[in-house]
Design a protein around this motif. Structure first.
Motif, PDB file in Angstrom:
ATOM      1  N   GLY A 639       4.737  -0.153 -12.162  1.00  0.00           N
ATOM      2  CA  GLY A 639       4.136  -1.316 -11.513  1.00  0.00           C
ATOM      3  C   GLY A 639       5.164  -2.236 -10.895  1.00  0.00           C
ATOM      4  O   GLY A 639       4.989  -2.742  -9.784  1.00  0.00           O
ATOM      5  N   THR A 640       6.255  -2.466 -11.609  1.00  0.00           N
ATOM      6  CA  THR A 640       7.327  -3.319 -11.083  1.00  0.00           C
ATOM      7  C   THR A 640       7.898  -2.736  -9.798  1.00  0.00           C
ATOM      8  O   THR A 640       8.099  -3.448  -8.799  1.00  0.00           O
ATOM      9  CB  THR A 640       8.437  -3.479 -12.133  1.00  0.00           C
ATOM     10  N   LEU A 641       8.173  -1.431  -9.826  1.00  0.00           N
ATOM     11  CA  LEU A 641       8.721  -0.777  -8.644  1.00  0.00           C
ATOM     12  C   LEU A 641       7.731  -0.807  -7.483  1.00  0.00           C
ATOM     13  O   LEU A 641       8.128  -0.983  -6.324  1.00  0.00           O
ATOM     14  CB  LEU A 641       9.117   0.660  -8.976  1.00  0.00           C
ATOM     15  N   TYR A 642       6.449  -0.618  -7.772  1.00  0.00           N
ATOM     16  CA  TYR A 642       5.420  -0.692  -6.734  1.00  0.00           C
ATOM     17  C   TYR A 642       5.448  -2.067  -6.057  1.00  0.00           C
ATOM     18  O   TYR A 642       5.471  -2.170  -4.824  1.00  0.00           O
ATOM     19  CB  TYR A 642       4.038  -0.435  -7.332  1.00  0.00           C
ATOM     20  N   GLY A 643       5.431  -3.120  -6.872  1.00  0.00           N
ATOM     21  CA  GLY A 643       5.424  -4.471  -6.311  1.00  0.00           C
ATOM     22  C   GLY A 643       6.645  -4.746  -5.458  1.00  0.00           C
ATOM     23  O   GLY A 643       6.544  -5.321  -4.369  1.00  0.00           O
ATOM     24  N   ASN A 644       7.820  -4.336  -5.931  1.00  0.00           N
ATOM     25  CA  ASN A 644       9.044  -4.559  -5.168  1.00  0.00           C
ATOM     26  C   ASN A 644       9.026  -3.801  -3.843  1.00  0.00           C
ATOM     27  O   ASN A 644       9.451  -4.314  -2.801  1.00  0.00           O
ATOM     28  CB  ASN A 644      10.257  -4.125  -5.989  1.00  0.00           C
ATOM     29  N   ARG A 697      -2.827  -5.000  -8.132  1.00  0.00           N
ATOM     30  CA  ARG A 697      -3.765  -6.095  -7.875  1.00  0.00           C
ATOM     31  C   ARG A 697      -3.008  -7.393  -7.562  1.00  0.00           C
ATOM     32  O   ARG A 697      -3.304  -8.093  -6.589  1.00  0.00           O
ATOM     33  CB  ARG A 697      -4.676  -6.277  -9.094  1.00  0.00           C
ATOM     34  N   GLU A 698      -2.011  -7.687  -8.369  1.00  0.00           N
ATOM     35  CA  GLU A 698      -1.218  -8.906  -8.166  1.00  0.00           C
ATOM     36  C   GLU A 698      -0.532  -8.899  -6.801  1.00  0.00           C
ATOM     37  O   GLU A 698      -0.481  -9.920  -6.103  1.00  0.00           O
ATOM     38  CB  GLU A 698      -0.180  -9.006  -9.279  1.00  0.00           C
ATOM     39  N   THR A 699      -0.004  -7.753  -6.396  1.00  0.00           N
ATOM     40  CA  THR A 699       0.734  -7.637  -5.132  1.00  0.00           C
ATOM     41  C   THR A 699      -0.180  -7.803  -3.930  1.00  0.00           C
ATOM     42  O   THR A 699       0.143  -8.538  -2.980  1.00  0.00           O
ATOM     43  CB  THR A 699       1.447  -6.278  -5.062  1.00  0.00           C
ATOM     44  N   HIS A 700      -1.327  -7.142  -3.940  1.00  0.00           N
ATOM     45  CA  HIS A 700      -2.159  -7.096  -2.736  1.00  0.00           C
ATOM     46  C   HIS A 700      -3.114  -8.273  -2.586  1.00  0.00           C
ATOM     47  O   HIS A 700      -3.550  -8.561  -1.477  1.00  0.00           O
ATOM     48  CB  HIS A 700      -2.912  -5.775  -2.676  1.00  0.00           C
ATOM     49  N   TYR A 706       1.812 -13.644   2.043  1.00  0.00           N
ATOM     50  CA  TYR A 706       3.208 -13.286   1.803  1.00  0.00           C
ATOM     51  C   TYR A 706       3.851 -12.751   3.079  1.00  0.00           C
ATOM     52  O   TYR A 706       4.981 -13.120   3.414  1.00  0.00           O
ATOM     53  CB  TYR A 706       3.293 -12.246   0.685  1.00  0.00           C
ATOM     54  N   ARG A 707       3.142 -11.884   3.801  1.00  0.00           N
ATOM     55  CA  ARG A 707       3.728 -11.312   5.020  1.00  0.00           C
ATOM     56  C   ARG A 707       3.953 -12.377   6.079  1.00  0.00           C
ATOM     57  O   ARG A 707       4.995 -12.390   6.749  1.00  0.00           O
ATOM     58  CB  ARG A 707       2.834 -10.203   5.585  1.00  0.00           C
TER      59      ARG A 707
END
Length: 710
Positions: A639-644, A697-700, A706-707
């Protein structure tokens, strides 16, 4: 002591007695045999400059440097060829014996001025996949130092004797290659595009491999398709537990239905509203590329590939002893059987008419009952909305995409085309785009796979996948190696005649001795690349232009106004192909298995939207033995790697979306080609990997703001 033996640490592990050292090395920092530890042995430390005799350059120069009393190998790599760097050679008579050791590690640093990826290959297994399994690389900014680690086995323990387990890329207790006969270790600049300098030091074998016997190993697969001999969080033990998990997952979805700022197509309601055309399109807004949804809202594609229950069957024939549960073909379970016809790689390569079984679908049936397929599709849409995702990606269930609940991509494979016989590639030979039957095959393929044509929910079409463009000029070399009747070869020779007129002029340029144009056409030997490079590149570019032009023209016939998303570039790509593609693609797609794409860019002078069409991170903490292309420590780290990764893509002005590969974990016992990666958002029993999903979920949920702000 032999000459080469002086520069390599030799040892032998007795499997039954474990780690018994039998030879030391001259020139290591630590030379006292009394204080050497069995769990770590130095292979190279470059303290003895005579070691240079056994180092071979590959489009590179090298030497021994010293700093603060420490010696290390310094390599200046070239570029434009595969693996520019160095080989550290073992003795021909006595290859390196790494028996008993779990990993090889090396400390590398970037002392150049550009970002670089340094890769290490342990051994040179003739099986290209096995060689790849025994490699890894690190990203290095200028001045940065890291350690590369290559495991030599799929688990920190091994079976003795080694059992025969077929059709699985990663398997319990199995060595990746013959670690008793390692002949070389390669260090190179991965996908080098410029000269750079890196250092290597302290190449060492580490970690003690525990040895186990094979008593009771077979069968090792249970009724759910799981590994029988191990437990882990999330493992299913009975059908009641499976049904209970279904209820708990549905409750989570009901409590997190979807972000509130999304349009019907998943665009950004709070953002600006641009021109609506009724289809997805692209536009540059505030110096960043975006997609625009059919209603005119900014859209950034957060997608997942292979949302398809059919994508995870596994071969049974020839491996029956692996499975404790193989249902009868009669009755309800017959629907989960299929017939395999061939495979590109692995145990089932070229095998015909072998039985396959889909344990994932069987688990859906156990979990949801007779309407398991409808439930699978309904849950996919609900999960995507709850997780902040908005695109069903490549090769997914058309029954789900046709419901018009989630935007999706069309998937077209160009089938039945004539091939350039002298070409090669991971997935096969390249199309002969000059054969008159090529366009006919393209047209047939598109007509038979035009699902999504005219549908506003269809973002656009991927056509083909991971084509082997090879090094610059390689397809032209493959053309010259083809038979006399190859249409591409006839086209190439025609071009050469127009340029040189006389064969003598070509011979002078290429340093060849063809007696006539007919002799050139008949020859299957390629000239020296450096002598003919100008003409090889020219025809290579013509192949690329013709390929993309033909597909673009035919796609316009079946899906006018919809996006051509490209061929999902993978591996190394050169500016010649990318510039050719950019003339015809609406969006450039790349399968980018990296830890970050924040710095991904196109060749100088080229500005176009980019879609990351594949990436993933996997681990081995949930019952599978291969993590996939990019390794994570565990599910939380995935999950951490996905978010980064996604945040890096959101900051990149060219990237308009990222698509994860894939929705489902692959089978423990491997798909058609043996892939058995932990790369799903859901596991083999349709349970979400919650720690990964929570980060998605947190990222998207915040991706649009953010963009725009970063």
């Amino acid at each position: 002591m032999g000459t080469r033996t002086r520069y390599f640490l030799r040892w032998r592990l007795s499997i039954m007695l474990r780690l018994t050292l039998f030879l030391g090395v001259v020139g290591c920092k630590q030379t006292d045999p009394e204080i050497k530890r069995a769990s770590e042995l130095v292979l190279f430390d470059f303290e003895d400059s005579a070691t240079l005799e056994w180092i071979r350059p590959q489009n590179a120069t090298f030497g021994i440097s010293k700093k603060d009393g420490n010696a290390y190998l310094e390599v200046t790599n070239g570029f434009g060829t595969r693996e520019p760097g160095v080989k550290l050679l073992a003795s021909i008579e006595k290859p390196m014996n790494l028996e008993g050791y779990y990993q090889v590690k090396a400390d590398v640093s970037n002392v150049g001025d550009e970002f670089i990826q340094v890769e290490m290959f342990v051994g040179n297994d003739p099986d290209g996949l096995k060689r790849w399994f025994c490699s890894d690389y690190v990203d290095l900014e200028p001045g940065e130092q890291k350690t590369i680690t290559v495991p030599l086995a799929w688990t920190p323990w091994v079976f003795s004797p080694q059992p025969k387990i077929e059709g699985m890329r990663g398997a319990p207790g199995i060595l990746k290659t013959d670690i008793g006969k390692i002949d070389e270790i390669v260090f190179c600049s991965r996908y080098a595009y410029t000269e750079n300098t890196f250092t290597v030091d302290n190449v060492r074998a580490t970690g003690v491999l525990e040895v186990r016997d094979t008593t009771g190993l077979f069968p090792f697969v249970d009724q759910f398709g799981q590994y029988r001999h191990k437990d882990w969080p999330g493992k299913m033990h009975d059908v009641a537990e499976l049904k209970q998990k279904a209820s708990a997952d549905l409750e989570i979805l009901e409590n997190t239905p979807a972000p509130k700022d999304r349009s019907v197509y998943g665009g950004w309601l709070k953002g600006p509203k641009l021109k609506a055309t009724g289809f997805f399109r692209t536009e540059k807004y505030r110096d960043k590329w975006w997609m625009v949804d059919p209603e005119g809202y900014l859209f950034w594609s957060a997608g997942v590939n292979c949302v398809a229950s059919e994508s995870v069957y596994t071969g049974i024939t020839g491996r029956e002893k692996y499975f404790s549960y193989i249902p009868e073909k009669e009755g309800v379970h017959n629907q989960f059987y299929a017939i395999g016809t061939s495979a590109s790689h692995g145990f089932y390569k070229d095998k015909k008419d072998y039985d396959t079984y889909n344990y994932y679908q069987d688990n859906l049936y156990k979990k949801y009952g007779n309407k398991w397929r409808e439930t699978f599709r309904d849950l996919a849409h609900k999960r995507f909305k709850s997780w902040g995702l908005n695109t069903i990606g490549f090769v997914s269930d058309f029954g789900a995409t046709a419901q018009q609940k989630t935007p999706y991509t069309g998937s077209i494979w160009i089938k039945g085309t004539p091939k350039i016989e002298g070409s090669d590639g991971f997935w096969g030979k390249f199309h002969d785009v000059f054969d008159p039957n090529f366009r006919k095959a393209v047209r047939r393929s598109m007509e038979s796979q035009k699902d999504g044509a005219g549908d506003p929910w269809c973002i656009g079409f991927f056509i083909d996948n991971e084509l082997s463009w090879g090094a610059l000029g390689s397809l032209a070399i493959g053309t010259l190696r083809s038979p006399v009747e190859q249409p591409a070869k006839m086209e190439f020779v025609k071009d050469l005649k127009l340029k040189y007129s006389e064969i003598e002029a070509l011979n002078q340029k290429w340093k060849t001795s063809y007696g006539s144009w007919e002799q050139l056409l008949a020859s299957t030997e390629a000239p020296e690349k450096e002598n003919a490079i100008e003409d090889l590149i020219s025809f290579y570019e013509k192949i690329a232009l013709t390929y993309f032009k033909t597909l673009s023209e035919e796609l316009d016939q079946i899906a006018p106004g919809q996006n051509y998303l490209g061929c999902r570039f993978a591996w190394q790509n050169n500016a010649t192909v990318l510039k050719a593609a950019s003339k015809y693609l609406d969006i450039m797609s790349f399968n980018k298995y990296e830890y970050s794409v924040a710095g991904v860019s196109l060749p100088a002078g080229l500005d176009a939207p980019i879609l990351i069409s594949e990436f993933h991170f996997g681990s081995t903490d949930s019952g599978l033995f291969h993590p996939g292309v990019k390794l994570a420590k565990d599910q939380r780290h995935r999950g951490t790697l996905y978010g980064n990764y996604v945040k890096g893509a959101l900051r990149n002005p060219n990237i308009v979306g990222t698509h994860w590969f894939q929705y489902l974990d692959e089978p423990l016992t491997g798909r058609f080609d043996g892939e058995n990666y932990n790369v799903g958002l859901v596991d083999g029993y349709d349970n979400p990997h919650e720690e990964l999903v929570e980060k998605i979920r947190e990222t998207h949920y915040s991706m649009y703001a953010y963009r725009l702000e970063n």
